[in-house]
Design an enzyme around this catalytic site. Structure first.
Site, PDB file in Angstrom:
ATOM      1  CG  ASP A  18      45.032 -52.193   1.576  1.00  0.00           C
ATOM      2  OD1 ASP A  18      45.383 -52.057   2.763  1.00  0.00           O
ATOM      3  OD2 ASP A  18      45.448 -51.473   0.661  1.00  0.00           O
ATOM      4  CB  SER A  65      48.607 -49.291   0.988  1.00  0.00           C
ATOM      5  OG  SER A  65      47.720 -49.718   1.979  1.00  0.00           O
ATOM      6  CG  ASP A 125      43.985 -45.779  -2.101  1.00  0.00           C
ATOM      7  OD1 ASP A 125      44.946 -45.173  -1.598  1.00  0.00           O
ATOM      8  OD2 ASP A 125      43.100 -46.318  -1.420  1.00  0.00           O
ATOM      9  CB  THR A 131      47.060 -51.355  -3.554  1.00  0.00           C
ATOM     10  OG1 THR A 131      47.282 -51.306  -2.142  1.00  0.00           O
ATOM     11  CG2 THR A 131      47.343 -52.752  -4.053  1.00  0.00           C
ATOM     12  NE  ARG A 154      48.424 -43.503   0.607  1.00  0.00           N
ATOM     13  CZ  ARG A 154      48.007 -44.621   1.193  1.00  0.00           C
ATOM     14  NH1 ARG A 154      48.804 -45.272   2.041  1.00  0.00           N
ATOM     15  NH2 ARG A 154      46.805 -45.087   0.948  1.00  0.00           N
ATOM     16  CD  GLU A 160      43.871 -52.265  -2.957  1.00  0.00           C
ATOM     17  OE1 GLU A 160      44.357 -51.944  -1.861  1.00  0.00           O
ATOM     18  OE2 GLU A 160      43.535 -51.414  -3.817  1.00  0.00           O
ATOM     19  CG  ASP A 176      43.537 -50.338   4.809  1.00  0.00           C
ATOM     20  OD1 ASP A 176      44.449 -50.484   5.640  1.00  0.00           O
ATOM     21  OD2 ASP A 176      43.187 -49.221   4.372  1.00  0.00           O
ATOM     22  CE  LYS A 177      40.466 -47.408   0.455  1.00  0.00           C
ATOM     23  NZ  LYS A 177      41.680 -46.689   0.864  1.00  0.00           N
ATOM     24  CG  HIS A 224      42.288 -47.470   8.339  1.00  0.00           C
ATOM     25  ND1 HIS A 224      43.385 -47.246   9.132  1.00  0.00           N
ATOM     26  CD2 HIS A 224      42.777 -47.793   7.120  1.00  0.00           C
ATOM     27  CE1 HIS A 224      44.495 -47.436   8.413  1.00  0.00           C
ATOM     28  NE2 HIS A 224      44.149 -47.778   7.195  1.00  0.00           N
ATOM     29  CG  ASP A 242      48.418 -53.701   1.884  1.00  0.00           C
ATOM     30  OD1 ASP A 242      47.705 -54.321   2.702  1.00  0.00           O
ATOM     31  OD2 ASP A 242      48.138 -52.552   1.481  1.00  0.00           O
ATOM     32  CG  HIS A 243      49.304 -53.038   5.731  1.00  0.00           C
ATOM     33  ND1 HIS A 243      48.111 -52.950   6.402  1.00  0.00           N
ATOM     34  CD2 HIS A 243      49.183 -52.251   4.640  1.00  0.00           C
ATOM     35  CE1 HIS A 243      47.306 -52.124   5.752  1.00  0.00           C
ATOM     36  NE2 HIS A 243      47.923 -51.685   4.664  1.00  0.00           N
ATOM     37  CG  HIS A 287      48.221 -49.900   8.155  1.00  0.00           C
ATOM     38  ND1 HIS A 287      48.899 -49.385   7.084  1.00  0.00           N
ATOM     39  CD2 HIS A 287      46.906 -49.696   7.903  1.00  0.00           C
ATOM     40  CE1 HIS A 287      48.034 -48.899   6.219  1.00  0.00           C
ATOM     41  NE2 HIS A 287      46.817 -49.077   6.694  1.00  0.00           N
TER      42      HIS A 287
HETATM   43 CO    CO Z   1      47.096 -51.181   2.816  1.00  0.00          CO
HETATM   44 CO    CO Z   2      45.205 -48.562   5.543  1.00  0.00          CO
END
Ligand code: CO
Ligand code: CO
Length: 454
Positions: A56, A105, A157, A159, A170, A326, A331-332, A335, A373-374, A417
């Protein structure tokens, strides 16, 4: 002036080099002949199994950062070893179908899981009309495959959710979280929260965090008054909450592994990036807040493969399995502008990639795809740079300093992102479909085609 002699000499030298390279694959540092490897790797045909690994937020800069820190600039991660690599675009859409250049996501997951792009925040439903769209996991079940959904985030979550649920938003993760999904509630005749839908789907292996969602009580319908965990048990699930529990599960009954109340705790810790930078730091490759009883992503991946394979053997099925794995907290931690947390999660994800590739080495009828995913925030910048926003200096395993910058949002806010294309790498039947530049939605077609799903 025309100088043919010099030019011909260069070509002759190149030809000799090419001939030599055909014999010895690696001729010198950086000189690697991919031709035979690529030719061997490009094959169509039906896949028995598909293992899809999603890092992610794992854009090229996240991969490079983890590589530089762990195995060195000229080293190779497991995810770098796929024979076929392409890139894909990840954009989401607005309700009217026009592009929204930066995806979340949920929309991106809907793209690869259903082949249909949607609005940010939506889980496997259309952008305008909010109608459910069939997912790869649902198709896999219908076509006789065993299915698994593994994550380090909450199981509810985005994904993991896109494969086994359909939700307007989501955030509708448990029965008490339905504020943004009025039409999805059981009372309104909908399928309920993401947690309820995931267990109702009877996915063979569900592993991740998010116990808090499954501990919520169902508010309406057949399971009213029970927690989602109790509902899962009624549906035949074995519920486990730690490494020993996971080790002890038997194949033949579905498994729900819930290894944390929220996200599964990260593997590594360190100082977060700061305005003006940090002192040069080494990451701490442990986390005091991660219980030793917590399975690693590689542990979960390995067990999931074993369970899915065993189920199909018991059924004497010719079909294999579809498994999504995943690495969510790349990702987290991006962030949160926490480079050590982020690199540790990328490294943990890479160990799960190795589990998948080791399996595929023994089962070449397995399509393995590793992608993101991005894109995300982290950028490797020169040591002398004084970038705006947050940065940190790391001392890599090869003893060098590396500066990483996080500047997609104002310090103190969650970093964002990005809209960049990301890497997609693959091996096995139909893997060539990832070559070139594709769209995220093409991954749906690649997997559907590989498993010959109708
Ligand atoms: Co994501
Ligand atoms: Co994110």
């Amino acid at each position: 002036m025309h100088r043919p002699t010099r030019r011909h000499l260069t070509i002759a030298t190149a030809l000799v080099a090419a001939t030599t390279a055909a014999v010895a694959v690696t001729t010198a540092a950086g000189a690697f002949d991919n031709a035979q490897q690529a030719k061997d790797a490009i094959k169509g045909g039906k896949a028995k199994n598909v293992i899809l690994l999603i890092g992610d937020g794992m854009g090229d800069s996240e991969i490079t950062l983890a590589r530089d820190y762990t195995v060195g600039a000229n080293g190779r991660l497991n995810m770098d070893k796929f024979p076929l690599t392409g890139a894909y675009t990840t954009y989401a859409v607005h309700a009217d179908g026009t592009p929204d250049y930066v995806t979340d996501s949920a929309a991106s997951g809907t793209g690869w899981a259903t082949g249909v792009k949607t609005v940010n925040g939506r889980i496997s439903k259309t952008p305008g009309t909010d109608k459910p769209v069939k997912t790869l996991l649902e198709l896999a079940q219908k076509n006789g495959y065993a299915t698994g959904d593994v994550t380090t985030a909450e199981l509810t979550d985005a994904t993991p959710a896109v494969l086994a649920s359909h939700a307007t938003d989501r955030s509708c993760q448990g029965p008490a979280d339905m504020a943004k999904c009025p039409a999805d509630t059981i009372a309104a005749g909908g399928p309920g929260s993401i947690a309820e839908q995931e267990v109702n789907h009877k996915v063979d292996v569900l592993i991740g965090g998010g116990k808090q969602r499954f501990d919520q009580k169902v508010t309406d319908g057949k399971y009213k008054g029970l927690t989602v965990t109790e509902q899962a048990k009624k549906l035949g699930y074995q519920v486990v909450t730690d490494k020993a529990g996971l080790k002890g599960v038997k194949s033949g009954k579905p498994v729900l592994g819930l290894f944390a109340n929220g996200n599964v705790p990260v593997e590594w810790t360190g100082k977060a990036a700061a305005v003006g930078g940090t002192d040069a730091q080494r990451c701490v490759t442990s986390n005091p807040n991660r219980p030793s009883t917590t399975p690693s992503l590689a542990d979960s991946a390995s067990k999931a493969i074993q369970l899915l394979e065993a189920k199909q053997k018991q059924k004497h099925s010719k079909q294999g399995f579809f498994l999504q794995i995943e690495g969510a907290s790349i990702d987290k931690q991006d962030h949160a502008a926490d480079p050590c947390g982020q690199i540790g999660e990328t490294a943990a994800f890479d160990r799960a990639v190795k589990i998948a590739r080791d399996y595929a080495a023994k089962h070449p009828d397995t399509l393995v795809v590793t992608t993101a995913d991005h894109g995300h925030t982290s950028q490797i910048v020169p040591l002398e740079a004084t970038p705006p926003g947050l940065s940190s200096t790391l001392v890599t395993n090869e003893g060098q300093q590396l500066k990483v910058n996080y500047s997609t949002n104002t310090p103190g806010q969650s970093q964002e992102h990005t809209g960049t294309q990301v890497r997609i790498a693959a091996q096995g039947p139909e893997a060539y479909r990832v070559l070139g530049l594709t769209n995220q939605t093409d991954l749906f077609t690649t997997i559907r085609q590989a498993l010959r799903m109708r």
